[in-house]
Scaffold this motif. Structure first.
Motif, PDB file in Angstrom:
ATOM      1  N   PRO A 143       0.919   9.227   1.774  1.00  0.00           N
ATOM      2  CA  PRO A 143       2.127   8.388   1.891  1.00  0.00           C
ATOM      3  C   PRO A 143       1.956   7.319   2.972  1.00  0.00           C
ATOM      4  CG  PRO A 143       2.493  10.536   2.896  1.00  0.00           C
ATOM      5  CD  PRO A 143       1.130  10.588   2.252  1.00  0.00           C
ATOM      6  N   THR A 144       2.607   6.192   2.744  1.00  0.00           N
ATOM      7  CA  THR A 144       2.516   5.079   3.700  1.00  0.00           C
ATOM      8  C   THR A 144       3.902   4.546   4.069  1.00  0.00           C
ATOM      9  OG1 THR A 144       2.250   3.547   1.866  1.00  0.00           O
ATOM     10  CG2 THR A 144       0.220   4.362   2.908  1.00  0.00           C
ATOM     11  N   PRO A 145       4.711   5.345   4.758  1.00  0.00           N
ATOM     12  CA  PRO A 145       6.067   4.877   5.094  1.00  0.00           C
ATOM     13  C   PRO A 145       6.073   3.690   6.059  1.00  0.00           C
ATOM     14  CG  PRO A 145       5.613   6.975   6.167  1.00  0.00           C
ATOM     15  CD  PRO A 145       4.483   6.707   5.221  1.00  0.00           C
ATOM     16  N   PHE A 146       5.113   3.628   6.971  1.00  0.00           N
ATOM     17  CA  PHE A 146       5.086   2.502   7.904  1.00  0.00           C
ATOM     18  C   PHE A 146       4.704   1.214   7.181  1.00  0.00           C
ATOM     19  CE2 PHE A 146       4.633   6.018  10.947  1.00  0.00           C
ATOM     20  CZ  PHE A 146       5.645   5.686  11.826  1.00  0.00           C
ATOM     21  N   CYS A 147       3.756   1.294   6.266  1.00  0.00           N
ATOM     22  CA  CYS A 147       3.380   0.112   5.484  1.00  0.00           C
ATOM     23  C   CYS A 147       4.543  -0.332   4.600  1.00  0.00           C
ATOM     24  CB  CYS A 147       2.150   0.405   4.633  1.00  0.00           C
ATOM     25  SG  CYS A 147       0.637   0.683   5.586  1.00  0.00           S
ATOM     26  N   ASP A 148       5.268   0.645   4.037  1.00  0.00           N
ATOM     27  CA  ASP A 148       6.438   0.309   3.217  1.00  0.00           C
ATOM     28  C   ASP A 148       7.510  -0.403   4.060  1.00  0.00           C
ATOM     29  OD1 ASP A 148       5.078   1.590   1.179  1.00  0.00           O
ATOM     30  OD2 ASP A 148       6.247   3.441   1.318  1.00  0.00           O
ATOM     31  N   GLU A 149       7.716   0.084   5.280  1.00  0.00           N
ATOM     32  CA  GLU A 149       8.696  -0.540   6.185  1.00  0.00           C
ATOM     33  C   GLU A 149       8.261  -1.960   6.549  1.00  0.00           C
ATOM     34  OE1 GLU A 149      11.930  -0.977   8.969  1.00  0.00           O
ATOM     35  OE2 GLU A 149      11.619   0.188   7.160  1.00  0.00           O
ATOM     36  N   LEU A 150       6.984  -2.132   6.809  1.00  0.00           N
ATOM     37  CA  LEU A 150       6.458  -3.452   7.148  1.00  0.00           C
ATOM     38  C   LEU A 150       6.630  -4.408   5.961  1.00  0.00           C
ATOM     39  CD1 LEU A 150       5.085  -4.849   9.537  1.00  0.00           C
ATOM     40  CD2 LEU A 150       2.887  -4.211   8.540  1.00  0.00           C
ATOM     41  N   ASP A 151       6.391  -3.910   4.766  1.00  0.00           N
ATOM     42  CA  ASP A 151       6.559  -4.714   3.552  1.00  0.00           C
ATOM     43  C   ASP A 151       8.036  -5.096   3.369  1.00  0.00           C
ATOM     44  OD1 ASP A 151       5.538  -5.915   1.148  1.00  0.00           O
ATOM     45  OD2 ASP A 151       6.468  -4.261   0.029  1.00  0.00           O
TER      46      ASP A 151
END
Length: 158
Positions: A143-151
């Motif tokens: 999972p990539t929650p930080f990348c999703d938030e950045l996006d």
């Protein structure tokens, strides 16, 4: 070493021989000794001033730091939560009243501090996103929650 009415001075010569010379009243102080004495006095004065600055400046800085700063993480000192107006980023302050007094809503000062908070937050999640992408190389379902938030933040700002 012979006993003398006056003080004695031990001189060490470059040849490592020790010579004892009586220190008489009429002995002239060399320029090198005078410079050394002045340097010691200057160092003592400098250290005294530094000690005074640290004694009074340290506590003043800590109080200033607590009253006028923020933290992205909750702690004992920074326990009052606020959110930025643009992205809703949670941050914590030492005192709500003092923060709102120094950075009133709708002012340039509040916009500037919120931009600083947003920049610090984005930098933090960029670092975490980089870690997530490294893990995703080995584990495709990571999972990539930080990348999703950045996006999400980059889409919101355009």
């Amino acid at each position: 070493m012979a006993e003398n009415d006056g003080e004695t001075v031990v001189l060490i010569l470059p040849s490592d021989r020790t010579v004892v010379e009586p220190l008489g009243v009429d002995r002239q102080i060399s320029q090198r000794e005078e410079e050394g004495r002045k340097a010691c006095e200057c160092m003592l004065i400098t250290l005294s001033i530094l000690l005074i600055i640290l004694s009074f400046g340290g506590p003043i800085y800590l109080v200033y730091q607590q009253l006028y700063s923020y933290s992205l993480e909750k702690s004992d000192e920074y326990s009052h939560m606020l959110k930025t107006t643009d992205y809703g980023i949670e941050f914590y302050v030492y005192s709500l009243n003092m923060f709102n007094h120094n950075y009133p809503l709708g002012t340039f000062a509040r916009d500037a501090i919120e931009n600083k908070i947003t920049g610090e937050y984005k930098h933090s999640i960029q670092k975490h996103c980089g870690d997530e992408l490294k893990h995703r190389i080995r584990f495709p379902d990571f999972p990539t929650p930080f990348c999703d938030e950045l996006d999400r933040m980059s889409k919101y700002s355009t």
